[in-house]
Design a protein around this motif. Structure first.
Motif, PDB file in Angstrom:
ATOM      1  N   GLY A  45       5.298  -1.120 -15.991  1.00 27.09           N
ATOM      2  CA  GLY A  45       6.020  -1.991 -15.068  1.00 27.09           C
ATOM      3  C   GLY A  45       6.929  -1.245 -14.127  1.00 27.09           C
ATOM      4  O   GLY A  45       7.844  -1.833 -13.543  1.00 27.09           O
ATOM      5  N   ALA A  46       6.704   0.072 -13.967  1.00 27.62           N
ATOM      6  CA  ALA A  46       7.580   0.885 -13.122  1.00 27.62           C
ATOM      7  C   ALA A  46       6.923   1.276 -11.802  1.00 27.62           C
ATOM      8  O   ALA A  46       7.506   2.040 -11.029  1.00 27.62           O
ATOM      9  CB  ALA A  46       7.996   2.151 -13.876  1.00 27.62           C
ATOM     10  N   MET A  47       5.705   0.779 -11.544  1.00 28.40           N
ATOM     11  CA  MET A  47       5.042   1.133 -10.289  1.00 28.40           C
ATOM     12  C   MET A  47       5.745   0.465  -9.110  1.00 28.40           C
ATOM     13  O   MET A  47       6.006  -0.737  -9.135  1.00 28.40           O
ATOM     14  CB  MET A  47       3.563   0.707 -10.335  1.00 28.40           C
ATOM     15  N   ARG A  48       6.037   1.236  -8.092  1.00 29.49           N
ATOM     16  CA  ARG A  48       6.683   0.707  -6.901  1.00 29.49           C
ATOM     17  C   ARG A  48       5.626   0.075  -6.000  1.00 29.49           C
ATOM     18  O   ARG A  48       4.673   0.741  -5.590  1.00 29.49           O
ATOM     19  CB  ARG A  48       7.421   1.810  -6.147  1.00 29.49           C
ATOM     20  N   LEU A  49       5.801  -1.185  -5.693  1.00 27.73           N
ATOM     21  CA  LEU A  49       4.839  -1.926  -4.880  1.00 27.73           C
ATOM     22  C   LEU A  49       5.511  -2.383  -3.587  1.00 27.73           C
ATOM     23  O   LEU A  49       6.543  -3.059  -3.626  1.00 27.73           O
ATOM     24  CB  LEU A  49       4.306  -3.140  -5.662  1.00 27.73           C
ATOM     25  N   ASP A  50       4.924  -1.997  -2.476  1.00 27.61           N
ATOM     26  CA  ASP A  50       5.425  -2.412  -1.162  1.00 27.61           C
ATOM     27  C   ASP A  50       4.643  -3.669  -0.752  1.00 27.61           C
ATOM     28  O   ASP A  50       3.639  -3.604  -0.039  1.00 27.61           O
ATOM     29  CB  ASP A  50       5.220  -1.273  -0.155  1.00 27.61           C
ATOM     30  N   LYS A  51       5.112  -4.828  -1.201  1.00 28.83           N
ATOM     31  CA  LYS A  51       4.351  -6.054  -1.043  1.00 28.83           C
ATOM     32  C   LYS A  51       4.607  -6.717   0.314  1.00 28.83           C
ATOM     33  O   LYS A  51       5.753  -6.795   0.771  1.00 28.83           O
ATOM     34  CB  LYS A  51       4.700  -7.041  -2.164  1.00 28.83           C
ATOM     35  N   HIS A  52       3.513  -7.207   0.886  1.00 32.37           N
ATOM     36  CA  HIS A  52       3.560  -7.990   2.113  1.00 32.37           C
ATOM     37  C   HIS A  52       2.440  -9.019   2.053  1.00 32.37           C
ATOM     38  O   HIS A  52       1.550  -8.946   1.201  1.00 32.37           O
ATOM     39  CB  HIS A  52       3.383  -7.088   3.350  1.00 32.37           C
ATOM     40  N   ARG A  53       2.482  -9.967   2.978  1.00 36.33           N
ATOM     41  CA  ARG A  53       1.384 -10.920   3.079  1.00 36.33           C
ATOM     42  C   ARG A  53       0.179 -10.194   3.680  1.00 36.33           C
ATOM     43  O   ARG A  53       0.251  -9.667   4.787  1.00 36.33           O
ATOM     44  CB  ARG A  53       1.796 -12.101   3.956  1.00 36.33           C
ATOM     45  N   GLU A  54      -0.917 -10.167   2.913  1.00 31.52           N
ATOM     46  CA  GLU A  54      -2.107  -9.431   3.332  1.00 31.52           C
ATOM     47  C   GLU A  54      -3.334 -10.327   3.239  1.00 31.52           C
ATOM     48  O   GLU A  54      -3.377 -11.262   2.422  1.00 31.52           O
ATOM     49  CB  GLU A  54      -2.320  -8.184   2.459  1.00 31.52           C
ATOM     50  N   ASP A  55      -4.345  -9.987   4.092  1.00 32.77           N
ATOM     51  CA  ASP A  55      -5.625 -10.694   4.070  1.00 32.77           C
ATOM     52  C   ASP A  55      -6.575  -9.925   3.161  1.00 32.77           C
ATOM     53  O   ASP A  55      -6.973  -8.787   3.477  1.00 32.77           O
ATOM     54  CB  ASP A  55      -6.193 -10.786   5.485  1.00 32.77           C
TER      55      ASP A  55
END
Length: 463
Positions: free
Chosen positions: A308-318
């Motif tokens: 649970g330590a992975m850095r995720l750069d989340k955005h709205r994606e298709d």
């Protein structure tokens, strides 16, 4: 010479046994039983004594009333005549008539003890006898005189004596049974805990994780604890086995690129200086270095995602656009291998995710499908919507996966190719599962050997 150490060992064993949980539980069990016996005996004796006193006092008051009537009608002569003519109401008996200064005007008694009880009770309230088997009553008569009577209840005295003897017998037998019962119950109850401790000690001593605790056909908490302990041992055994296999696989997979690294370096250093030759050797070194770094980076990513330590750069994606990019990456490779890629991509399948990581997921699944599909086969890539999920599905007509391997395809460094001759790290599907679950999704597999496989990724749709 050996008797002293044996005695010391026996003393130490006895001391440990006394301090054991079984001994303490047995002691508490015995104390509870003994305490309950004493409370029950005390309550019973108190109620019995109260009942005996009540009945005896009634008898004493009845006898006193008859003597009072005789005194009122005929004086002390009538009392003496009544006492001489009729038997006493008890074997031990005392009657006293006193004035207001407690001077005895008339007295008769069967013995000295009876007289002493009657005199001692003169200062007490009615029914307050100094001994439980004695019953005392007194009443006021004319001319401020007091008539008192003391009667001994031989039946009550015998009853109390029998009760004490019987109580001690019951207490002795009950104490013995309580000790035996406590020892039996605590040992039987704590047997699973003892077996658990012994199994743990054997495992620590031998290091054999294949050992198990003997379980009982029961549904109590200790049986459940033993079953959970066995499940934990099985899980640990499988984890240690997987770790050993992973280390073996890592050693095997790293041996080849490291050997090539060394060979490339030696080739560059061997012979006369040749720029072109050295550049080729260094390019080979860089390629193998990238392979090793890729393996270590992928392993690190998997560990971070699972923790649970992975850095995720989340955005709205298709998701459809990401799938098309992944298909474009493998378009040339699939054509060279004679594998056709067919796409069915729905519009507006939007997700809230890290684009780079989801691209890795799609690319790994397509790469896996193309790699294990023979020439003339087909790979179908679909993106669709289903309720609150966006689905990415890859279906191939490849060699399929054997039933015994399907549960392990997500394991790190696992390859269905046991010889590990095919080029690859065996980390692609492990990374896929870790990244998808880090995004709150799930990935599933269905496969038939010789027919093909289908991997389906479900990701939460963007709100």
């Amino acid at each position: 010479m050996s008797s002293a150490p044996s005695s010391s060992r026996r003393a130490g064993s006895a001391k440990r046994a006394w301090r054991s949980l079984s001994a303490r539980l047995a002691l508490w069990y015995v104390l509870v039983i003994v305490g309950s016996f004493f409370v029950a005996a005390f309550v019973f004796a108190l109620r019995l004594e109260t009942s005996v006193q009540r009945e005896g006092n009634r008898s004493a008051e009845g006898a006193l009333e008859r003597y009072r009537q005789a005194l009122e009608s005929g004086g002390t002569d009538a009392l003496r005549a009544m006492f001489d003519c009729s038997p006493a109401p008890a074997s031990r008996f005392a009657l006293r008539l006193t004035d207001e200064r407690d001077v005895e005007l008339f007295g008769v008694s069967s013995d000295e003890d009876s007289r002493r009880v009657a005199v001692t009770s003169g200062e007490r309230a009615p029914h307050a006898a100094p001994f439980p088997a004695w019953h005392v009553a007194k009443t006021q008569v004319s001319q401020q005189r007091t008539l008192s009577i003391a009667m001994h209840d031989d039946g009550a005295d015998h009853l109390f004596r029998e009760l004490r003897e019987t109580s001690w017998l019951i207490f002795g037998a009950g104490l013995g049974l309580a000790i035996l019962g406590a020892t039996f119950i605590t040992r039987r109850t704590l047997r699973p805990v003892t077996a658990l401790a012994e199994a743990t000690e054997r495992i620590v001593r031998s290091g054999d994780l294949g050992l198990r605790v003997e379980t009982r056909a029961s549904t109590d908490e200790l049986a459940h604890l033993s079953a959970l302990f066995n499940r934990m041992l099985a899980k640990n055994e499988s984890l240690v086995k997987a770790m050993r296999e992973s280390l073996d696989n890592v050693a095997h997979d790293l041996r080849t690129p490291l050997t090539r690294l060394r060979a490339g370096a030696e080739l560059a250093l061997r012979g006369a200086p040749d720029t072109a030759h050295e550049r080729d050797a260094l390019a080979e070194v860089i390629e193998e270095s990238d392979l090793v770094l890729g393996m270590l980076t992928t392993l690190t990513d998997i560990v971070e995602a699972e923790a649970g330590a992975m850095r995720l750069d989340k955005h709205r994606e298709d998701l459809g656009a990401i799938a098309r990019e992944a298909v474009d990456l493998y378009d040339l490779v699939s054509k060279e291998g004679g594998v056709g890629i067919v796409t069915h991509i729905a519009a507006n399948a939007e997700i809230f995710a890290d684009r780079r990581r989801i691209t890795q997921v799609c690319a790994n699944l397509i790469d896996n499908a193309v790699k294990y599909t023979p020439a003339g086969g087909r790979v179908e890539v679909c993106v669709l919507e289903s309720g609150t999920s966006a689905i990415f599905r890859v279906t191939d007509t490849g060699i399929g996966i054997a039933p015994e391997d399907r549960a392990h395809v997500w394991d790190r460094l696992f390859r269905a190719d046991r010889s590990r001759g095919a080029r690859g790290l065996g980390l692609g599907l492990s990374l896929v599962k870790a990244v998808v679950e880090a995004h709150g999704g799930e990935v599933t597999l269905s496969s038939e050997l010789g027919t093909g496989s289908t991997f389906e990724v479900r990701l939460p749709r963007a709100p």
